[in-house]
Motif scaffolding. Structure first.
Motif, PDB file in Angstrom:
ATOM      1  N   VAL A  35       0.790  -1.249   0.079  1.00  0.00           N
ATOM      2  CA  VAL A  35      -0.135  -0.003   0.033  1.00  0.00           C
ATOM      3  C   VAL A  35       0.845   1.378   0.139  1.00  0.00           C
ATOM      4  O   VAL A  35       0.419   2.359  -0.679  1.00  0.00           O
ATOM      5  CB  VAL A  35      -0.896  -0.111   1.146  1.00  0.00           C
ATOM      6  CG1 VAL A  35      -1.639   1.364   1.075  1.00  0.00           C
ATOM      7  CG2 VAL A  35      -1.893  -1.178   0.895  1.00  0.00           C
ATOM      8  N   THR A  36       2.209   1.107   0.629  1.00  0.00           N
ATOM      9  CA  THR A  36       2.600   2.252   0.726  1.00  0.00           C
ATOM     10  C   THR A  36       3.888   2.664  -0.245  1.00  0.00           C
ATOM     11  O   THR A  36       4.562   3.603  -0.138  1.00  0.00           O
ATOM     12  CB  THR A  36       3.315   2.660   2.194  1.00  0.00           C
ATOM     13  OG1 THR A  36       3.883   1.265   2.492  1.00  0.00           O
ATOM     14  CG2 THR A  36       2.141   2.702   3.063  1.00  0.00           C
ATOM     15  N   ILE A 224     -15.048  -5.064   6.527  1.00  0.00           N
ATOM     16  CA  ILE A 224     -14.032  -4.133   6.590  1.00  0.00           C
ATOM     17  C   ILE A 224     -12.951  -4.599   7.630  1.00  0.00           C
ATOM     18  O   ILE A 224     -12.078  -4.676   7.642  1.00  0.00           O
ATOM     19  CB  ILE A 224     -14.422  -2.890   6.510  1.00  0.00           C
ATOM     20  CG1 ILE A 224     -15.128  -2.427   5.265  1.00  0.00           C
ATOM     21  CG2 ILE A 224     -13.088  -1.818   6.563  1.00  0.00           C
ATOM     22  CD1 ILE A 224     -15.788  -1.080   5.163  1.00  0.00           C
ATOM     23  N   VAL A 228      -9.583  -5.540   7.673  1.00  0.00           N
ATOM     24  CA  VAL A 228      -8.447  -4.697   8.170  1.00  0.00           C
ATOM     25  C   VAL A 228      -7.617  -5.237   9.150  1.00  0.00           C
ATOM     26  O   VAL A 228      -6.356  -5.111   9.348  1.00  0.00           O
ATOM     27  CB  VAL A 228      -9.173  -3.396   8.578  1.00  0.00           C
ATOM     28  CG1 VAL A 228      -8.043  -2.484   9.506  1.00  0.00           C
ATOM     29  CG2 VAL A 228      -9.671  -2.567   7.495  1.00  0.00           C
ATOM     30  N   ARG A 229      -8.220  -5.954   9.901  1.00  0.00           N
ATOM     31  CA  ARG A 229      -7.382  -6.781  11.127  1.00  0.00           C
ATOM     32  C   ARG A 229      -5.950  -7.692  10.509  1.00  0.00           C
ATOM     33  O   ARG A 229      -5.417  -7.728  11.248  1.00  0.00           O
ATOM     34  CB  ARG A 229      -8.328  -7.713  11.773  1.00  0.00           C
ATOM     35  CG  ARG A 229      -8.812  -7.187  13.044  1.00  0.00           C
ATOM     36  CD  ARG A 229      -9.417  -8.119  13.938  1.00  0.00           C
ATOM     37  NE  ARG A 229      -9.360  -8.024  15.186  1.00  0.00           N
ATOM     38  CZ  ARG A 229     -10.174  -8.568  16.087  1.00  0.00           C
ATOM     39  NH1 ARG A 229     -11.018  -9.432  15.816  1.00  0.00           N
ATOM     40  NH2 ARG A 229      -9.939  -8.306  17.361  1.00  0.00           N
ATOM     41  N   VAL A 232      -3.233  -4.063   5.837  1.00  0.00           N
ATOM     42  CA  VAL A 232      -3.954  -3.059   4.780  1.00  0.00           C
ATOM     43  C   VAL A 232      -4.026  -3.748   3.689  1.00  0.00           C
ATOM     44  O   VAL A 232      -3.155  -4.684   3.081  1.00  0.00           O
ATOM     45  CB  VAL A 232      -2.977  -1.630   4.638  1.00  0.00           C
ATOM     46  CG1 VAL A 232      -3.201  -0.808   5.638  1.00  0.00           C
ATOM     47  CG2 VAL A 232      -1.362  -2.448   4.640  1.00  0.00           C
ATOM     48  N   SER A 233      -5.047  -3.252   2.771  1.00  0.00           N
ATOM     49  CA  SER A 233      -5.233  -4.099   1.517  1.00  0.00           C
ATOM     50  C   SER A 233      -5.898  -2.699   0.457  1.00  0.00           C
ATOM     51  O   SER A 233      -6.654  -2.061   0.903  1.00  0.00           O
ATOM     52  CB  SER A 233      -6.211  -5.188   1.361  1.00  0.00           C
ATOM     53  OG  SER A 233      -7.214  -4.738   1.586  1.00  0.00           O
ATOM     54  N   PRO A 234      -5.090  -2.729  -0.741  1.00  0.00           N
ATOM     55  CA  PRO A 234      -5.649  -1.668  -1.571  1.00  0.00           C
ATOM     56  C   PRO A 234      -6.909  -1.419  -1.950  1.00  0.00           C
ATOM     57  O   PRO A 234      -7.619  -0.293  -2.252  1.00  0.00           O
ATOM     58  CB  PRO A 234      -4.626  -1.995  -2.601  1.00  0.00           C
ATOM     59  CG  PRO A 234      -3.679  -2.968  -2.507  1.00  0.00           C
ATOM     60  CD  PRO A 234      -4.334  -3.650  -1.377  1.00  0.00           C
ATOM     61  N   ILE A 236      -9.481  -1.988   0.072  1.00  0.00           N
ATOM     62  CA  ILE A 236     -10.260  -1.166   1.117  1.00  0.00           C
ATOM     63  C   ILE A 236      -9.943   0.375   0.798  1.00  0.00           C
ATOM     64  O   ILE A 236     -10.738   1.225   1.184  1.00  0.00           O
ATOM     65  CB  ILE A 236      -9.463  -1.466   2.464  1.00  0.00           C
ATOM     66  CG1 ILE A 236      -9.890  -3.184   2.626  1.00  0.00           C
ATOM     67  CG2 ILE A 236     -10.346  -0.711   3.385  1.00  0.00           C
ATOM     68  CD1 ILE A 236     -11.407  -3.196   2.802  1.00  0.00           C
ATOM     69  N   ASN A 237      -8.634   0.688   0.365  1.00  0.00           N
ATOM     70  CA  ASN A 237      -8.250   2.021  -0.119  1.00  0.00           C
ATOM     71  C   ASN A 237      -9.264   2.434  -1.206  1.00  0.00           C
ATOM     72  O   ASN A 237      -9.836   3.795  -1.028  1.00  0.00           O
ATOM     73  CB  ASN A 237      -7.048   2.194  -0.629  1.00  0.00           C
ATOM     74  CG  ASN A 237      -5.885   2.111   0.723  1.00  0.00           C
ATOM     75  OD1 ASN A 237      -6.093   1.694   1.331  1.00  0.00           O
ATOM     76  ND2 ASN A 237      -5.205   2.979   0.397  1.00  0.00           N
TER      77      ASN A 237
END
Lengths: 264, 296
Positions: A35-36, A224, A228-229, A232-234, A236-237
């Motif tokens: 993600v980053t 979600i 999220v737990r 991060v997954s894109p 969800i972004n």
């Protein structure tokens, strides 16, 4: 010196508020799965999001629950605020006021737990509600969001001059007629605001829904949260960006409409 | 006849929401209270009945064990104290961040003021969960903040920020900030500018004017905003679960674990009862402070 401090502090505050939101949106267009780390522009996560059947089903369920619970909560909340502002002395007024202010500060874990225990007890005694699912989520959402609706509508009702309503009553209109012909149009903006608030609260609720939902009734926040737990997954972004887009458009439209209304 | 119809209608409007709230708001608390005195059992439902009829006589089984257990196991006391601590410091932090913003918005000229206010409210309408999620991407070890700090060379190794109290504070202040700013703004916007002018005309410095005029006058807003942050944060579950480490105990998370992981309904109910009592105290304090303010 202080004159400079204030705008800078406010500016930093807004950066703090909007930086994370901006980062969500930017990285939703990221090619890379990390993600980053920026891997080039791509809309593939949006495609993936719409192909994710679990998320789509949950989103649809959440929207339905939010629409129904907001509508019922608006009716019930309006009834309460009418009783508290227009009915004069009513027995049990203090308890009613307490019951609509308490949910505003009640921790969600307690509301969720207490409703679940109630549903379990009721099922044992009367056989209803059978199991937990959409019905129990609806009841829970109506209960906590009607308090918010009541607060919004009540403040509008108590600001409003009730001379017109009284005049209509004196001229022989029935209370029901007065409500639908005079009060309702005048409080319509508050009703819309209350409905939207209830809708958003329902759409956003994770904790209470987790307590009172059953198998097969996972709402969007539940899905979600479990994703999220794990990290991060894109996609969800991408989902977050879509929500932000819809909300911003809605709020800006509402603000423009209200300004136009105010000018008239 | 008509009078009767009106009374019927009136009764209906009163009865429907009242019955709803009695059934789904008040009675659930009595159920929690009842189950908090039950014994956990491996059965459906997983707790013992509070009364039984033995040979025609009603026998009560009031069990104080759950409350005693909470007192004996230091975990719960720690979780309660830690929740209060986190709620207290995040309220202070939200106040420090929110006050200048609220003041700035309240002092802004009209079109700008509405736009800024809109910008404060807007995040509140987007998903709470997703706003917390945004911070995971920023604070994690290979997250945006670490990459940035490494890039400008302030640090050589990524900082560990996720699953610490720091991450919990950041997320709480972030998500609860609008609740602090809005009551503060509502109060500060009513502040009479002439008082500030008078104060500076009489030779007080800006700082003295702030501490002797603005701050005392905005006290009700400070209290209201603080309460809207402090009280719900005590019971916060999502943020400590997603951002906090295994040792960042908070009572809302503990209640969840007790219920979902340990399936101990009676202890979860007892935790909820104690939580309610703890929360009633600041609310009562606020009520009495507000009443005093109204008297002056």
């Amino acid at each position: 010196m202080r004159l400079r401090f204030l705008p800078i502090a406010a500016f930093l505050g807004f950066v703090f508020l909007y930086g994370p939101i901006l980062s969500l949106v930017i990285f939703s267009f990221n090619e890379s799965k990390l993600v980053t780390v920026w891997g080039g522009f791509s809309t593939k996560w949006y495609v993936e999001l719409f192909q994710n059947q679990q998320i789509m089903n949950a989103a649809w369920l959440s929207l339905k629950i939010a629409a129904i619970s907001a509508s019922v909560a608006t009716v019930l909340g309006t009834m309460i605020s009418m009783v508290l502002t227009r009915f004069g002395r009513v027995r049990g007024r203090a308890i009613m006021t307490g019951m609509i202010t308490a949910p505003l500060v009640m921790p969600e874990v307690i509301t969720g737990l207490s409703l679940l225990l109630l549903f379990v007890t009721m099922e044992r005694l009367f056989g209803w509600p059978a199991g937990r699912g959409v019905t129990t989520i609806l009841i829970a959402h109506i209960t906590f969001s009607m308090a918010f609706v009541a607060v919004v509508v009540q403040s509008r009702l108590s600001d409003m001059d009730n001379a017109i309503e009284e005049a209509a009553l004196d001229l022989g209109a029935s209370p029901l007629r007065v409500f639908f012909d005079i009060t309702l149009p005048m409080i319509a903006p508050a009703l819309i605001a209350g409905w939207l608030l209830a809708f958003t609260l329902s759409l956003d609720d994770l904790v209470i829904a987790s307590f009172v939902s059953g198998p097969g009734s996972s709402t969007l926040p539940i899905v979600i949260f479990s994703k999220v737990r794990l990290g991060v997954s894109p996609d969800i972004n991408a989902l977050a960006s879509l929500i932000i887009l819809v909300v911003s458009l809605g709020i800006i439209t509402a603000a423009i409409l209200m300004r136009k209304g105010a000018r008239k | 006849m008509k009078k009767r119809q009106i009374n019927l209608g009136r009764g209906f409007v009163i009865a429907v929401p009242t019955l709803w709230l009695l059934l789904f708001f008040l009675i659930p608390f009595l159920v929690i209270l009842k189950i908090s005195f039950a014994e956990p059992r491996i059965a459906i439902p997983p707790y013992s009945p509070l009364w039984e009829t033995v040979n025609g006589a009603i026998k009560f089984n009031i069990n104080w064990e759950n409350y005693a257990y909470m007192w004996e196991d230091s975990l719960y006391l720690k979780a309660f104290l830690n929740s209060l601590k986190i709620a207290f410091f995040s309220t202070i932090l939200a106040l420090l961040v929110g006050y200048p913003m609220a003041y700035y918005i309240a002092r802004s000229p009209e079109p700008k003021r509405s736009i800024l206010l809109l910008l404060i409210v807007l995040p509140f309408w987007t998903s709470f969960l997703l706003r917390v999620y945004a911070w995971i991407g920023i604070l994690k070890t290979k997250g945006i903040l670490n990459e940035f700090l490494l890039w400008i060379g302030i640090i050589d190794e990524p900082l560990i920020m996720m699953q610490t109290d720091f991450a919990v504070y950041v997320a709480i202040v972030y998500t609860y900030l609008p609740f602090m700013i809005l009551p503060l703004y509502a109060n500060l916007v009513k502040l009479d500018g002439r008082l500030l002018e008078a104060s500076t005309d009489l030779g007080a410095s800006k700082i003295a004017t702030f501490f002797r005029i603005t701050l005392p006058l905005s006290w009700p807003g400070v209290l209201a905003g603080s309460m809207l942050v402090f009280v719900p944060v005590i019971g916060e579950f999502v943020i400590p679960t997603l951002m906090g480490g295994p040792d960042s105990l908070m009572i809302g998370k503990q209640l969840w674990t007790e219920f979902f992981s340990n399936r101990d309904w009676p202890v979860a109910s007892a935790v909820a009862m104690v939580m309610l009592v703890i929360m009633v105290i600041p609310i009562m304090a606020l009520r009495s402070a507000q009443n005093k303010g109204a008297e002056i």
